[in-house]
Design an enzyme around this catalytic site. Structure first.
Site, PDB file in Angstrom:
ATOM      1  N   ASN A 184     -78.430  78.547  -1.743  1.00 32.65           N
ATOM      2  CA  ASN A 184     -78.284  78.832  -3.174  1.00 32.65           C
ATOM      3  C   ASN A 184     -77.590  77.663  -3.857  1.00 32.65           C
ATOM      4  O   ASN A 184     -76.494  77.267  -3.465  1.00 32.65           O
ATOM      5  CB  ASN A 184     -77.453  80.102  -3.375  1.00 32.65           C
ATOM      6  CG  ASN A 184     -77.247  80.429  -4.842  1.00 32.65           C
ATOM      7  OD1 ASN A 184     -78.162  80.879  -5.527  1.00 32.65           O
ATOM      8  ND2 ASN A 184     -76.040  80.184  -5.348  1.00 32.65           N
ATOM      9  N   GLU A 185     -78.255  77.107  -4.845  1.00 37.18           N
ATOM     10  CA  GLU A 185     -77.681  76.084  -5.722  1.00 37.18           C
ATOM     11  C   GLU A 185     -77.047  74.922  -4.949  1.00 37.18           C
ATOM     12  O   GLU A 185     -75.865  74.611  -5.112  1.00 37.18           O
ATOM     13  CB  GLU A 185     -76.664  76.708  -6.683  1.00 37.18           C
ATOM     14  CG  GLU A 185     -77.303  77.681  -7.672  1.00 37.18           C
ATOM     15  CD  GLU A 185     -76.334  78.179  -8.726  1.00 37.18           C
ATOM     16  OE1 GLU A 185     -75.126  77.897  -8.634  1.00 37.18           O
ATOM     17  OE2 GLU A 185     -76.788  78.873  -9.661  1.00 37.18           O
ATOM     18  N   TRP A 206     -78.789  88.543 -13.265  1.00 43.25           N
ATOM     19  CA  TRP A 206     -77.439  88.361 -12.739  1.00 43.25           C
ATOM     20  C   TRP A 206     -76.465  89.022 -13.706  1.00 43.25           C
ATOM     21  O   TRP A 206     -76.354  88.574 -14.832  1.00 43.25           O
ATOM     22  CB  TRP A 206     -77.121  86.863 -12.618  1.00 43.25           C
ATOM     23  CG  TRP A 206     -75.913  86.575 -11.794  1.00 43.25           C
ATOM     24  CD1 TRP A 206     -74.671  86.178 -12.232  1.00 43.25           C
ATOM     25  CD2 TRP A 206     -75.808  86.661 -10.370  1.00 43.25           C
ATOM     26  NE1 TRP A 206     -73.812  86.010 -11.175  1.00 43.25           N
ATOM     27  CE2 TRP A 206     -74.482  86.304 -10.019  1.00 43.25           C
ATOM     28  CE3 TRP A 206     -76.692  87.032  -9.358  1.00 43.25           C
ATOM     29  CZ2 TRP A 206     -74.036  86.296  -8.696  1.00 43.25           C
ATOM     30  CZ3 TRP A 206     -76.244  87.010  -8.055  1.00 43.25           C
ATOM     31  CH2 TRP A 206     -74.945  86.635  -7.733  1.00 43.25           C
ATOM     32  N   LYS A 265     -70.736  89.090 -15.667  1.00 41.33           N
ATOM     33  CA  LYS A 265     -72.170  89.115 -15.965  1.00 41.33           C
ATOM     34  C   LYS A 265     -72.835  90.395 -15.483  1.00 41.33           C
ATOM     35  O   LYS A 265     -74.041  90.581 -15.676  1.00 41.33           O
ATOM     36  CB  LYS A 265     -72.869  87.909 -15.357  1.00 41.33           C
ATOM     37  CG  LYS A 265     -72.451  86.569 -15.949  1.00 41.33           C
ATOM     38  CD  LYS A 265     -73.317  85.442 -15.426  1.00 41.33           C
ATOM     39  CE  LYS A 265     -72.807  84.084 -15.863  1.00 41.33           C
ATOM     40  NZ  LYS A 265     -71.553  83.712 -15.189  1.00 41.33           N
TER      41      LYS A 265
END
Length: 897
Positions: A456-457, A616, A637
């Site tokens: 991820n990222e 998200w 979020k």
């Protein structure tokens, strides 16, 4: 000391993916009828716990732990994140949180049940964070690195079969940032979530015959079953089973694999004979042919069979049996048309999900997880991205039973080297390989699992400043070699599933000199975490950006794996376009979160090539890099709060769009004390027609509202309490809004502010405007840097006048007819005298002519006010700001009757 143990040998149970089944639960027709020799004992109560450094002789049986705290497992000592408003209503408060990271010690006394004696006995830990070391009766059994996966240790040689045993476990969730940190080579190295410490999932003993389905299978069941093919008439299931013989002598065994339907009937069976060497493990590969299979069809029909794998000796005696729920299904993903489940198209409506909640951290119960899944399903969710690490058995079982499709992933998040180093250590690479194997072996038999996420990222490149990363000369580590490694592991472990990767940054606009690696091609499936309108860009950029990614790699299926915005339930705005959002700071109104989701969904639903979308996030969750909105150390979020007490407005937007359940929801219920007496009312409704009522009086009906958003414009509230009601079909919703006498008599607009600043008088956020752009003299917060307040002379309300609207713009303010005084406050941000000159008119009549703020106030950052009397006719005051030179500007508008 109070101890409660559950011995599980005479009931059908799910034992961390290894179900136990007694003779009375067996089906007829080719499946075993005799009792399995496998048994389990849960070690839950009566643990002693101490947080901190290593006491002398702590692993000795004679160590005195009487002063330690008594706890039950699952357990964590961490309590992270709290909401600032109304602390008395929350478990987590500033004085009750515990963000300590380091060692946690556990000691447990137990005896071995009689039915386990004479067997091979293993200790099974469903998770211990981040790393764990285990001693039994003073003997070291082993270590495990990784805080999310199940692991087992053979305790047979250290166990006292007829007396008291003392188990000691050291857990360590030390932050890996330090050069010499004990966890420096254990994923994750970083991430926007808090890694809780402790034995936060169950611990148990398992007893098996010397010949058994393998327990040393990276925490897996020893069985890997895949649907090789399936139609309405026929299905083929391939089953690989690892059989272990711990005895020194060779032995023969027979493995029988059977499939049992929901009514208990055997629908397929096959077997294989094995010759097992002593102290060895051997794999048996067996195929099952199923006629007229009942397919697992997601939320529409999540039908599950039971897969039975039984091991017999040459005399027909049952030595071991493992049973697991199993869904027959095929999945294919087309780069242009999306995901097909058993050749039927499914639009994935997904969410991200973290495993924590207020008051418990990661030590959640199956009931907690079931409650979360129920909340998600009510919203219409049919897919979950289990972020950003391996989740437990419970969520996978619930996904199977509810027909929810799952993205699983390992915690390779944003970093893979130690600070300042350009290459990962060999130990970290090995840990990534281990965690990928564990993820697949432990969850590969779940019909719900679609893909294995490998990272991820990891494509930030050099976009972060050096003071955060420590990388020299702008150089950054290359993620591709490690991605290639875990990709190869995933393909070798499970050729039946495709891998996936979530990127953050490809295709975004960065400053000159920023280099972003293209990592999406490292996996089979693409995923994009994109926060247009929040961290960068505007909401309308999302669709074209996705189109560009799709065009760049037309053969790779693309999904959106994160999108959204923060939403503070105690912070509100009168107009989501009124001013700049502060994505790293306090200004994060709940209404803006709804706006981002409304706009994003328009783009996402219009792109059929997306194989999945995952917003998200489902719930607010704990982190330690945020002081945002109305919370400390919480990522807000989520569509539901950390304590699950509030479902935010955006939750109901998706419920109205994704669920068939009748839904009518009035937005802004927590914005009860209104700043303006005239407002728009927004209702999320999937009813054919929706009626709005104010204090019992109908304001009209809306039908076929676009994207399930029904809007009534310029609703005038009465002074005092107002009941606003919406009804559609059999569903109604009600909110109460109040308008104070002061608000009824005075309109005060904080120009350029999406959330009005606190001041000596009540202001509302910027509203009723057309044109112009918002700005602020306050420097917003950034990573590692707090917001810097503006310094402005000539006012006591700096927060109000620090924001502004500039350009050519106007305001159309609803007012009762009559005589008013209008007071306008200006602040010149930077320009010198003569650079900005403009006029202001009220209902076509000039009230301020050729104002030059810098000249009249004496320079920038100095407040200047002008007042005028105006007459309102026709129920509206129109203020026009018309530039002569440069842009017009205003910081505050006050209108008094």
């Amino acid at each position: 000391m109070t101890r409660r143990f559950a011995t599980l040998a005479a009931a059908t149970v799910m034992l961390a993916g290894i179900p136990l089944a007694p003779s009375w639960a067996q089906a007829s027709g080719g499946v075993p009828q005799s009792k399995s020799s496998r048994a389990a004992k849960v070690l839950d109560d009566g643990w002693r716990f101490r947080q901190g450094g290593e006491p002398a002789n702590v692993t000795d049986n004679g160590f005195d732990d009487s002063a330690w705290q008594t706890v039950s497992v699952p357990h964590t000592w961490n309590r992270v994140g709290f909401y600032r408003p109304d602390p008395a209503t929350h478990i987590h408060r500033a004085e009750t949180v515990d963000k300590t990271q380091g060692l946690g010690w556990y000691r447990q006394r137990f005896t071995v049940p009689a039915e386990m004696r004479g067997k091979s006995i293993w200790l099974e830990f469903d998770a211990a964070s981040r790393i764990a070391s285990v001693w039994l009766n003073g003997k070291k059994l082993g270590d495990h690195a990784g805080g999310f996966s199940r692991f087992r240790l053979d305790a047979s040689k250290a166990l006292v079969p007829t007396g008291e045993n003392i188990l000691v476990v050291r857990t360590d969730n030390t932050a890996p940032g330090g050069k010499d940190a004990t966890t420096a080579d254990v994923l994750p190295l970083t991430g926007d979530f808090f890694v809780h410490g402790g034995l936060y999932r169950p611990v148990r003993l398992i007893a098996v015959d010397p010949i058994h389905v393998d327990l040393a299978d990276f925490g897996g069941s020893g069985i890997f079953a895949t649907t090789a093919g399936a139609t309405a008439n026929q299905a083929r299931i391939d089953v690989r089973t690892r059989i272990t013989n711990t005895a020194a002598r060779a032995a023969a065994a027979r493995v029988t694999v059977g499939l049992i339907d929901a009514e208990g009937r055997s629908v397929a069976t096959a077997q294989s004979s094995l010759k097992l060497a002593g102290a060895a493990t051997q794999e048996a590969a067996i195929g099952l042919d199923v006629a007229n299979p009942h397919l697992w069809q997601g939320v529409d029909d999540p039908y599950l069979y039971t897969l039975s794998v039984a091991v017999f000796d040459t005399r027909g005696r049952l030595l071991d049996e493992v049973r697991q729920p199993f869904g027959i299904r095929t999945i294919r993903i087309d780069p242009d048309k999306g995901l097909f489940l058993n050749d039927k198209h499914v639009q994935l409506r997904g969410v991200g999900y973290h495993q924590d909640r207020e008051g418990k951290g990661w030590a959640i119960t199956p009931a907690d997880v079931a409650a979360d899944v129920a909340i998600m399903r009510e919203m219409g969710v049919n897919a979950i991205r289990l972020t950003h690490y391996q989740h437990g058995q419970t969520i996978h079982d619930l996904a199977d039973r509810n027909g929810i499709l799952v993205w699983d992933e390992i915690p390779l998040v944003s970093a893979w080297t130690r600070r300042g180093e350009l290459e990962p250590r060999a130990a970290l690479v090995q840990n990534a390989r281990q965690q990928m194997r564990e993820l697949i072996r432990q969850n590969g038999n779940h019909a719900s699992v679609v893909t294995w996420g490998i990272a991820n990222e990891v494509d930030f490149g050099n976009s972060f400043p050096a003071f955060l990363t420590g990388y020299p000369d702008g150089k950054t580590p290359d993620p591709m070699p490690l991605l290639k490694t875990v990709q190869e592991i995933a393909h070798a472990e499970d050729p039946s599933r495709r891998t996936a990767l979530a990127t953050c940054c490809e295709g975004r606009l960065f400053d000159d000199g920023v280099a972003i690696p293209t990592t999406a091609e490292a996996a089979d499936l693409g995923g994009a975490n994109r926060y247009f309108g929040w961290y960068f860009g505007v909401p309308g950029d999302l669709g074209p950006h996705l189109d560009a990614l799709h065009a760049k790699r037309p053969q790779q299926p693309l999904s959106v794996t994160e999108y959204g915005a923060g939403g503070a339930t105690s912070i509100h705005t009168d107009d989501v376009l009124g001013g700049p959002i502060d994505s790293r700071g306090v200004i994060q109104p709940e209404e803006y979160e709804s706006y981002i989701h409304e706009e994003a969904w328009k783009a996402l639903k219009a792109r059929p090539y997306l194989w999945g979308t995952f917003l998200w996030n489902s719930f607010d969750f704990a982190t330690t890099i945020r002081a945002e909105g109305d919370a400390q150390d919480i990522n807000t979020k989520g569509l539901v709060t950390y304590d699950r007490a509030i479902r935010k407005d955006a939750y109901y937007f998706y419920k109205a769009n994704w669920s068939t359940a009748p839904t009518v929801h009035i937005n802004g219920r927590r914005y009860a004390d209104r700043a303006y007496p005239v407002t728009d009312v927004r209702v999320y409704s999937n009813a054919p027609s929706t009626e709005l009522l104010l204090n019992g009086r109908s304001l009209g009906i809306r039908a076929d509202c676009p994207d399930r958003v029904c809007v009534w414009r310029d609703v005038t509230l009465a002074v005092g309490s107002n009941t606003v009601s919406a009804r559609g079909g059999t569903v109604e919703d009600h909110v109460t809004w109040t308008v104070s006498d002061d608000v009824a008599k005075n309109v005060r607009i904080d120009a350029g502010a999406i959330v009005a600043a606190k001041a000596s008088r009540r202001f509302g956020s910027d509203a009723y405007f057309t044109g112009g752009k918002a700005g602020t003299l306050t420097k917003p917060a950034e990573y590692g840097k707090p917001a810097v307040a503006a310094v402005i002379a000539g006012t006591n309300d700096v927060g109000i006048v620090a924001t502004y609207r500039e350009g050519r713009f106007s305001y159309a303010i609803p007012l009762a007819d009559g005589l008013y005084t209008v007071t306008l406050t200006f602040v010149e941000p930077t320009l010198a005298a003569g650079a900005r000159v403009f006029d202001i008119s009220a209902n076509g009549k000039t009230i301020v002519k050729a104002v030059d703020i810098a000249r009249e106030a004496g320079g920038p950052a100095k407040a200047l006010s002008r007042s005028a009397s105006v007459v309102v006719r026709g129920g509206k005051l129109n203020l026009a700001f018309v530039p002569r030179k440069g842009d017009a500007i205003v910081s505050a508008i006050e209108i008094a009757r």
